[in-house]
Design a protein around this motif. Structure first.
Motif, PDB file in Angstrom:
ATOM      1  N   MET A 141       0.847  -1.197   0.000  1.00 14.41           N
ATOM      2  CA  MET A 141       0.000   0.000   0.000  1.00 14.41           C
ATOM      3  C   MET A 141       0.875   1.238   0.000  1.00 14.41           C
ATOM      4  O   MET A 141       1.822   1.337   0.770  1.00 14.41           O
ATOM      5  CB  MET A 141      -0.918  -0.020   1.233  1.00 14.41           C
ATOM      6  N   ASP A 189      -2.460   5.237  -2.348  1.00 19.46           N
ATOM      7  CA  ASP A 189      -3.691   4.531  -1.981  1.00 19.46           C
ATOM      8  C   ASP A 189      -4.436   5.286  -0.887  1.00 19.46           C
ATOM      9  O   ASP A 189      -5.643   5.111  -0.724  1.00 19.46           O
ATOM     10  CB  ASP A 189      -3.360   3.121  -1.486  1.00 19.46           C
ATOM     11  N   LEU A 190      -3.680   6.131  -0.153  1.00 14.14           N
ATOM     12  CA  LEU A 190      -4.320   6.875   0.926  1.00 14.14           C
ATOM     13  C   LEU A 190      -3.437   8.038   1.345  1.00 14.14           C
ATOM     14  O   LEU A 190      -2.220   7.986   1.224  1.00 14.14           O
ATOM     15  CB  LEU A 190      -4.545   5.933   2.116  1.00 14.14           C
ATOM     16  N   PRO A 232      -7.594   9.915  -3.907  1.00 10.38           N
ATOM     17  CA  PRO A 232      -7.408   8.848  -2.925  1.00 10.38           C
ATOM     18  C   PRO A 232      -8.117   9.198  -1.617  1.00 10.38           C
ATOM     19  O   PRO A 232      -8.346  10.381  -1.350  1.00 10.38           O
ATOM     20  CB  PRO A 232      -5.899   8.809  -2.732  1.00 10.38           C
ATOM     21  N   PRO A 233      -8.446   8.187  -0.839  1.00  8.99           N
ATOM     22  CA  PRO A 233      -9.068   8.465   0.457  1.00  8.99           C
ATOM     23  C   PRO A 233      -8.115   9.269   1.354  1.00  8.99           C
ATOM     24  O   PRO A 233      -6.904   9.139   1.247  1.00  8.99           O
ATOM     25  CB  PRO A 233      -9.339   7.083   1.045  1.00  8.99           C
ATOM     26  N   GLN A 258     -12.235  10.824   4.723  1.00  7.90           N
ATOM     27  CA  GLN A 258     -12.942   9.603   5.072  1.00  7.90           C
ATOM     28  C   GLN A 258     -12.925   9.322   6.577  1.00  7.90           C
ATOM     29  O   GLN A 258     -13.750   8.579   7.075  1.00  7.90           O
ATOM     30  CB  GLN A 258     -12.355   8.403   4.307  1.00  7.90           C
ATOM     31  N   SER A 281      -8.131   1.169   7.032  1.00  7.48           N
ATOM     32  CA  SER A 281      -8.983   0.212   6.312  1.00  7.48           C
ATOM     33  C   SER A 281     -10.424   0.721   6.216  1.00  7.48           C
ATOM     34  O   SER A 281     -11.090   0.544   5.197  1.00  7.48           O
ATOM     35  CB  SER A 281      -8.878  -1.190   6.921  1.00  7.48           C
ATOM     36  N   LYS A 317     -10.449   3.259   3.475  1.00  7.40           N
ATOM     37  CA  LYS A 317     -10.404   2.669   2.127  1.00  7.40           C
ATOM     38  C   LYS A 317     -11.760   2.096   1.738  1.00  7.40           C
ATOM     39  O   LYS A 317     -12.217   2.230   0.607  1.00  7.40           O
ATOM     40  CB  LYS A 317      -9.312   1.583   2.058  1.00  7.40           C
ATOM     41  N   GLU A 318     -12.410   1.471   2.713  1.00  9.74           N
ATOM     42  CA  GLU A 318     -13.708   0.874   2.426  1.00  9.74           C
ATOM     43  C   GLU A 318     -14.745   1.970   2.115  1.00  9.74           C
ATOM     44  O   GLU A 318     -15.498   1.881   1.139  1.00  9.74           O
ATOM     45  CB  GLU A 318     -14.161   0.031   3.636  1.00  9.74           C
ATOM     46  N   TYR A 349     -14.118   4.852   1.055  1.00  8.45           N
ATOM     47  CA  TYR A 349     -13.757   5.459  -0.216  1.00  8.45           C
ATOM     48  C   TYR A 349     -14.274   4.627  -1.397  1.00  8.45           C
ATOM     49  O   TYR A 349     -14.792   5.138  -2.383  1.00  8.45           O
ATOM     50  CB  TYR A 349     -12.233   5.583  -0.297  1.00  8.45           C
ATOM     51  N   ARG A 350     -14.131   3.294  -1.231  1.00  3.82           N
ATOM     52  CA  ARG A 350     -14.593   2.397  -2.305  1.00  3.82           C
ATOM     53  C   ARG A 350     -16.105   2.583  -2.545  1.00  3.82           C
ATOM     54  O   ARG A 350     -16.568   2.682  -3.674  1.00  3.82           O
ATOM     55  CB  ARG A 350     -14.283   0.945  -1.913  1.00  3.82           C
TER      56      ARG A 350
END
Ligand code: C2E
Ligand code: MG
Ligand code: MG
Length: 572
Positions: free
Chosen positions: A1, A48-49, A76-77, A99, A117, A120-121, A123-124
């Motif tokens: 990541m 990724d973040l 990105p988040p 987020q 995590s 990321k979720e 964000y998805r």
């Protein structure tokens, strides 16, 4: 990541790095110690973040968050880090697109990883929502058949365009285009073929439309173009010329070649209207005019056009009520036997006494009645009124020699009316009028585009003993040959011929020939619109059978008719 950590405080950065390491997850972390550096890095690399400190010296984390979010699709988040535990601040960060929000004193490896995590979720999910929103937007704005913008998009673009044009003091034009007789394609070849045609039309229309102007399909076979920033009205004319010629070549649909034309209406802002709804209405009015004017043409909106169409719409609306409001009535114009110069028949002619507009002539409202189908009800009313009137004359002037005829005009549309013969039959027997007293007048155009069914109908009427007359002869295109094939017994020569009878030798020769031909077919000739003694004399010398016209009498009320002809009728 891949992670980007933006924090100006070295100690805070170190503690965050430690916490991340402790979590045990493999992590590639890039550090940025200022907002500017962070922004730059986020543009170059794909992370990724982003872990983002709320308190940065040159701008707040919130401002940077806006910049990060405001860029491209790549977003990105973001997890915000702050020393403050202010809940409203946390909420604002979330609202602005972060987020998650963590208080720096609570940063531990597990807390960070949980936040990452979750972020990321979340964000998805947000991303998925955004995509489906974009898809919905596309569906809402794009016409799925042609791929063009749809009505919704057109209307909102138009709405936006007008204030802008006003500010810039520019004009906007709206072009509305409707295919001619598209319904015919749909009805005869089916909807699938209609759809193929529409997408081919859409492709061809795209050619002449300038980049930046918006072509859309409003629905059905109706298209529209929004022209921004119009500096010269003649450009619209050139565009519509090109649009019409783009449609000229035949279309190939399901192996068939189709010739399709279009009618176009144009309106401009601010000249025609001050808002988008009115502007569309104006284009529609102009389009309507193009259709009426014979299709395959473009019309600009104008005030006079508006008034004309307004009047026509009002007439149409009021005509629906005319029968029940008893505003219609009949006048009768005598037909005179050419030899004896005595009355031999009457033609029933409809009139409309409009409550505000006054007396309206049939030339103005019969075409509307025909287009709207109202002619069937009006026609039935005419039949009933005229036949009833005739009965009262029959009773009043009863004598063995009573030989008056009643002529009634029949529109081509009425030939397609179901139960026409039955209706006439019923009325004749109810009012005790013999069929041979009734003469039905049909114009040439009514018979020139007829079909077998209509020919049969005419034969059936003639078989019943009803007399069929051809009206306004000489104004249409019916040939003498055609006359031979139809059971017409009477030929009414149009007024325009009679008017030139004294001056134009060619017309006179033609009338002689027509007269001779009609005689060989056993037809009677009625001269229409005879206004002078000279014209009357010619008609007599040409041995026409009946004369109708102002020379003898204008159309008149039943009472006036009785008064004027009582002696002749009683002595018959
Ligand atoms: P049309 O059937 O050819 O009727 C003759 C028209 O010429 C009448 O006009 C009549 O008033 C006019 N006219 C007669 N003699 C003269 C003349 O010497 N000089 C001039 N200048 N005009 C003369 P009107 O009544 O205005 O009717 C116009 C047309 O409207 C009729 O032409 C007919 O086609 C239609 N129409 C009238 N009543 C009816 C109806 O009840 N049903 C249908 N379907 N059409 C009707
Ligand atoms: Mg007539
Ligand atoms: Mg006529």
């Amino acid at each position: 990541m891949r992670l980007l950590l933006i924090d100006d405080d070295t100690l805070d950065r170190m503690s965050a790095m430690r916490a991340l390491k402790k979590s045990g997850d493999p992590m590639d972390v890039t550090e940025a110690c200022s907002a500017e550096e962070g922004l730059e890095l986020s543009k170059i690399h794909k992370f990724d973040l982003i872990l983002l400190d709320y308190q940065l010296p040159s701008m707040s984390g919130l401002e940077l968050l806006k910049l990060l979010r405001g860029g491209t699709n790549y977003n990105p988040p973001v997890v915000m880090l702050s020393h403050s535990d202010d809940e409203t601040l946390a909420l604002r960060c979330i609202e602005e697109g972060a987020q998650d929000f963590i208080i720096k004193s609570e940063v531990t490896g597990s807390r960070l990883m949980r936040a990452i995590s979750h972020a990321k979720e979340r964000y998805r999910i947000e991303q998925a929502l955004r995509e489906s929103h974009a898809k919905l937007r596309l569906l809402a704005e794009v016409d799925s058949l042609t791929g063009l913008a749809n009505r919704y998009m057109f209307e909102s673009a138009l709405k936006d365009a007008l204030p802008l044009a006003k500010r810039l003091k520019r004009s906007v034009a709206m072009v509305m285009l409707d295919l001619d007789k598209f319904k015919y394609v749909n009805d005869t070849l089916g909807h699938a073929a209609g759809d193929v045609l529409l997408s081919q039309v859409a492709k061809r229309l795209q050619g002449p439309v300038r980049d930046g102007d918006l072509l859309c399909r409003l629905g059905g076979d109706e298209f529209a173009i929004l022209i921004h920033d119009l500096d010269d009205i003649s450009k619209v004319r050139r565009l519509t010329d090109r649009l019409l010629s783009a449609l000229e070549a035949p279309f190939k649909v399901e192996g068939q070649e189709l010739i399709i034309s279009a009618s176009i209406g144009i309106s401009t802002y601010p000249e025609c209207a001050s808002d988008n709804i009115q502007l569309m209405k104006c284009a529609d009015v102009a389009l309507y005019r193009s259709k009426e004017g014979g299709r395959n043409q473009a019309q600009f909106y104008s005030r006079e056009l508006h008034d004309q169409i307004q009047t026509r719409i009002e007439l149409e609306r009021d005509l629906h009520l005319a029968i029940e409001r008893h505003e219609l009535f009949l006048h009768y114009q005598p037909q005179i036997d050419a030899q004896s110069e005595k009355v031999i028949g009457v033609e029933a002619l409809i009139r409309w006494q409009h409550p505000e507009k006054g007396l309206i002539s049939p030339d103005k409202f019969i075409p509307i009645a025909e287009e709207t189908g109202l002619i069937v009800d009006i026609g039935n009313w005419v039949f009933e009124t005229a036949i009833k009137q005739f009965q009262s004359w029959q009773l009043r002037f009863q004598s063995p020699n009573f030989n008056l005829l009643i002529a009634i005009n029949l529109s081509a549309i009425q030939l397609g009316q179901t139960g026409l013969i039955e209706t006439i039959d019923q009325l004749l027997s109810t009012f005790d009028v013999e069929p041979h007293r009734l003469e039905l007048e049909l114009t040439e155009s009514a018979i020139s585009d007829n079909n077998d069914l209509c020919i049969q109908l005419l034969k059936d009427l003639a078989d019943k003993g009803i007399v069929l007359a051809i009206d306004d002869f000489g104004t249409g295109y019916s040939s003498l040959q055609q006359l031979k094939n139809h059971p017409f017994k009477v030929l009414k020569i149009d007024r325009s011929f009679i008017q030139t009878i004294c001056e134009n030798k060619d017309d006179l020769q033609l009338l002689k020939a027509i007269g001779a031909f009609a005689k060989t077919l056993g037809m009677e000739i009625v001269a229409e619109g005879v206004e002078t003694e000279q014209q009357k004399n010619w008609c007599q010398s040409l041995q026409f059978d009946r004369i109708q016209g102002y020379y003898f009498a204008k159309p008149m009320s039943p009472a006036d008719f009785e008064k004027a002809y009582v002696d002749q009728l009683l002595s018959a």
